[in-house]
Write a protein that holds these residues in place. Structure first.
Motif, PDB file in Angstrom:
ATOM      1  N   GLU A   8       0.813  -1.211   0.000  1.00  0.00           N
ATOM      2  CA  GLU A   8       0.000   0.000   0.000  1.00  0.00           C
ATOM      3  C   GLU A   8       0.852   1.269   0.000  1.00  0.00           C
ATOM      4  O   GLU A   8       0.347   2.346  -0.313  1.00  0.00           O
ATOM      5  CB  GLU A   8      -0.922   0.017   1.218  1.00  0.00           C
ATOM      6  CG  GLU A   8      -2.035  -0.992   1.158  1.00  0.00           C
ATOM      7  CD  GLU A   8      -2.944  -0.900   2.362  1.00  0.00           C
ATOM      8  OE1 GLU A   8      -3.435   0.196   2.660  1.00  0.00           O
ATOM      9  OE2 GLU A   8      -3.135  -1.941   3.010  1.00  0.00           O
ATOM     10  N   LEU A   9       2.116   1.174   0.360  1.00  0.00           N
ATOM     11  CA  LEU A   9       3.008   2.335   0.385  1.00  0.00           C
ATOM     12  C   LEU A   9       3.999   2.287  -0.768  1.00  0.00           C
ATOM     13  O   LEU A   9       5.129   2.736  -0.660  1.00  0.00           O
ATOM     14  CB  LEU A   9       3.749   2.410   1.725  1.00  0.00           C
ATOM     15  CG  LEU A   9       2.862   2.478   2.977  1.00  0.00           C
ATOM     16  CD1 LEU A   9       3.705   2.564   4.226  1.00  0.00           C
ATOM     17  CD2 LEU A   9       1.911   3.650   2.904  1.00  0.00           C
ATOM     18  N   GLY A  10       3.553   1.749  -1.889  1.00  0.00           N
ATOM     19  CA  GLY A  10       4.403   1.655  -3.065  1.00  0.00           C
ATOM     20  C   GLY A  10       5.063   0.296  -3.137  1.00  0.00           C
ATOM     21  O   GLY A  10       5.023  -0.485  -2.189  1.00  0.00           O
ATOM     22  N   PRO A  11       5.682   0.012  -4.282  1.00  0.00           N
ATOM     23  CA  PRO A  11       6.348  -1.289  -4.440  1.00  0.00           C
ATOM     24  C   PRO A  11       7.463  -1.455  -3.416  1.00  0.00           C
ATOM     25  O   PRO A  11       8.300  -0.582  -3.241  1.00  0.00           O
ATOM     26  CB  PRO A  11       6.899  -1.252  -5.872  1.00  0.00           C
ATOM     27  CG  PRO A  11       6.807   0.171  -6.301  1.00  0.00           C
ATOM     28  CD  PRO A  11       5.827   0.868  -5.428  1.00  0.00           C
ATOM     29  N   ARG A  12       7.403  -2.567  -2.696  1.00  0.00           N
ATOM     30  CA  ARG A  12       8.381  -2.890  -1.638  1.00  0.00           C
ATOM     31  C   ARG A  12       8.485  -1.761  -0.607  1.00  0.00           C
ATOM     32  O   ARG A  12       9.525  -1.551  -0.011  1.00  0.00           O
ATOM     33  CB  ARG A  12       9.746  -3.213  -2.244  1.00  0.00           C
ATOM     34  CG  ARG A  12       9.744  -4.515  -3.064  1.00  0.00           C
ATOM     35  CD  ARG A  12      11.113  -4.900  -3.549  1.00  0.00           C
ATOM     36  NE  ARG A  12      11.749  -3.886  -4.366  1.00  0.00           N
ATOM     37  CZ  ARG A  12      11.617  -3.765  -5.681  1.00  0.00           C
ATOM     38  NH1 ARG A  12      10.862  -4.603  -6.340  1.00  0.00           N
ATOM     39  NH2 ARG A  12      12.236  -2.827  -6.337  1.00  0.00           N
ATOM     40  N   GLY A  13       7.390  -1.007  -0.410  1.00  0.00           N
ATOM     41  CA  GLY A  13       7.347   0.039   0.613  1.00  0.00           C
ATOM     42  C   GLY A  13       8.260   1.217   0.333  1.00  0.00           C
ATOM     43  O   GLY A  13       8.675   1.911   1.249  1.00  0.00           O
ATOM     44  N   VAL A  14       8.554   1.460  -0.954  1.00  0.00           N
ATOM     45  CA  VAL A  14       9.516   2.497  -1.322  1.00  0.00           C
ATOM     46  C   VAL A  14       9.092   3.887  -0.844  1.00  0.00           C
ATOM     47  O   VAL A  14       9.925   4.738  -0.595  1.00  0.00           O
ATOM     48  CB  VAL A  14       9.798   2.464  -2.839  1.00  0.00           C
ATOM     49  CG1 VAL A  14       8.599   2.941  -3.619  1.00  0.00           C
ATOM     50  CG2 VAL A  14      11.016   3.288  -3.194  1.00  0.00           C
ATOM     51  N   TYR A  15       7.772   4.128  -0.702  1.00  0.00           N
ATOM     52  CA  TYR A  15       7.292   5.436  -0.265  1.00  0.00           C
ATOM     53  C   TYR A  15       6.937   5.455   1.222  1.00  0.00           C
ATOM     54  O   TYR A  15       6.175   6.282   1.678  1.00  0.00           O
ATOM     55  CB  TYR A  15       6.086   5.862  -1.104  1.00  0.00           C
ATOM     56  CG  TYR A  15       6.396   5.915  -2.576  1.00  0.00           C
ATOM     57  CD1 TYR A  15       7.343   6.803  -3.064  1.00  0.00           C
ATOM     58  CD2 TYR A  15       5.758   5.064  -3.462  1.00  0.00           C
ATOM     59  CE1 TYR A  15       7.647   6.849  -4.419  1.00  0.00           C
ATOM     60  CE2 TYR A  15       6.060   5.100  -4.816  1.00  0.00           C
ATOM     61  CZ  TYR A  15       6.995   5.997  -5.283  1.00  0.00           C
ATOM     62  OH  TYR A  15       7.292   6.030  -6.615  1.00  0.00           O
ATOM     63  N   PHE A  16       7.500   4.547   1.967  1.00  0.00           N
ATOM     64  CA  PHE A  16       7.244   4.401   3.392  1.00  0.00           C
ATOM     65  C   PHE A  16       7.430   5.722   4.143  1.00  0.00           C
ATOM     66  O   PHE A  16       6.637   6.083   4.997  1.00  0.00           O
ATOM     67  CB  PHE A  16       8.184   3.328   3.958  1.00  0.00           C
ATOM     68  CG  PHE A  16       8.122   3.180   5.440  1.00  0.00           C
ATOM     69  CD1 PHE A  16       7.105   2.448   6.019  1.00  0.00           C
ATOM     70  CD2 PHE A  16       9.071   3.760   6.253  1.00  0.00           C
ATOM     71  CE1 PHE A  16       7.035   2.296   7.393  1.00  0.00           C
ATOM     72  CE2 PHE A  16       9.003   3.621   7.632  1.00  0.00           C
ATOM     73  CZ  PHE A  16       7.980   2.882   8.196  1.00  0.00           C
ATOM     74  N   SER A  17       8.459   6.474   3.797  1.00  0.00           N
ATOM     75  CA  SER A  17       8.765   7.706   4.530  1.00  0.00           C
ATOM     76  C   SER A  17       7.728   8.807   4.287  1.00  0.00           C
ATOM     77  O   SER A  17       7.676   9.779   5.039  1.00  0.00           O
ATOM     78  CB  SER A  17      10.156   8.219   4.164  1.00  0.00           C
ATOM     79  OG  SER A  17      10.203   8.570   2.804  1.00  0.00           O
ATOM     80  N   LEU A  18       6.882   8.666   3.260  1.00  0.00           N
ATOM     81  CA  LEU A  18       5.850   9.672   2.992  1.00  0.00           C
ATOM     82  C   LEU A  18       4.587   9.461   3.818  1.00  0.00           C
ATOM     83  O   LEU A  18       3.766  10.363   3.922  1.00  0.00           O
ATOM     84  CB  LEU A  18       5.473   9.673   1.506  1.00  0.00           C
ATOM     85  CG  LEU A  18       6.554  10.145   0.551  1.00  0.00           C
ATOM     86  CD1 LEU A  18       6.073   9.993  -0.882  1.00  0.00           C
ATOM     87  CD2 LEU A  18       6.946  11.572   0.839  1.00  0.00           C
ATOM     88  N   ALA A  19       4.439   8.291   4.418  1.00  0.00           N
ATOM     89  CA  ALA A  19       3.235   7.998   5.198  1.00  0.00           C
ATOM     90  C   ALA A  19       3.095   9.010   6.328  1.00  0.00           C
ATOM     91  O   ALA A  19       4.033   9.270   7.076  1.00  0.00           O
ATOM     92  CB  ALA A  19       3.297   6.580   5.756  1.00  0.00           C
ATOM     93  N   GLY A  20       1.920   9.608   6.407  1.00  0.00           N
ATOM     94  CA  GLY A  20       1.668  10.583   7.461  1.00  0.00           C
ATOM     95  C   GLY A  20       2.178  11.986   7.168  1.00  0.00           C
ATOM     96  O   GLY A  20       1.946  12.899   7.945  1.00  0.00           O
TER      97      GLY A  20
END
Length: 104
Positions: free
Chosen positions: A34-46
C-alpha cells in the motif's frame, strides 16, 4: 487522589500502546504494497503538504481563465482541492487588445 494518580500513571502505557499500534499498521501497509512497491514510499506515510497554486484553466490566455486552487494532500490518507475566490487583479481590467473591460 489515589485514583487520579493511578489514572495519570496509566496514561503513558496506553499512549505508548497507541503509538506502537500505529507503527505496526504502517509496517503492515508497507509489507502489503500500500506504500508503493516494496514500501519504497514508506517515509511519505503521514506527511502532509499544503499549497496554493495559480493554474491556467481554459483555451485562451485571458486573465479570467487563471484560477487559484488550494491543495491539502496527506500521503496515503486524503487529498482535498478547492478553488480560492479572489478579486480580479489589475491585469484583468484590460482585455487582450488593451481595452478596459468591465471586471467586478
Amino acid at each position: 487522589q489515589d485514583m487520579k494518580r493511578l489514572l495519570d500513571d496509566a496514561q503513558e502505557p496506553f499512549q505508548r500502546r497507541g503509538r506502537l499500534n500505529s507503527h505496526v499498521q504502517t509496517l503492515e501497509k508497507a509489507e502489503s504494497g500500500e506504500l508503493g512497491p516494496r514500501g519504497v514510499y514508506f517515509s511519505l506515510a503521514g506527511q502532509c503538504l499544503n499549497l496554493t497554486q495559480e493554474q491556467y484553466v481554459g483555451t485562451t490566455a485571458v486573465r479570467e481563465q487563471w484560477h487559484t486552487f488550494f491543495y491539502d494532500l496527506c500521503f496515503f490518507d486524503y487529498v482535498l482541492q478547492h478553488e480560492v475566490q479572489k478579486a480580479p487583479d489589475a491585469a484583468a481590467a484590460f482585455d487582450e487588445s488593451g481595452t478596459a473591460s468591465d471586471v467586478e
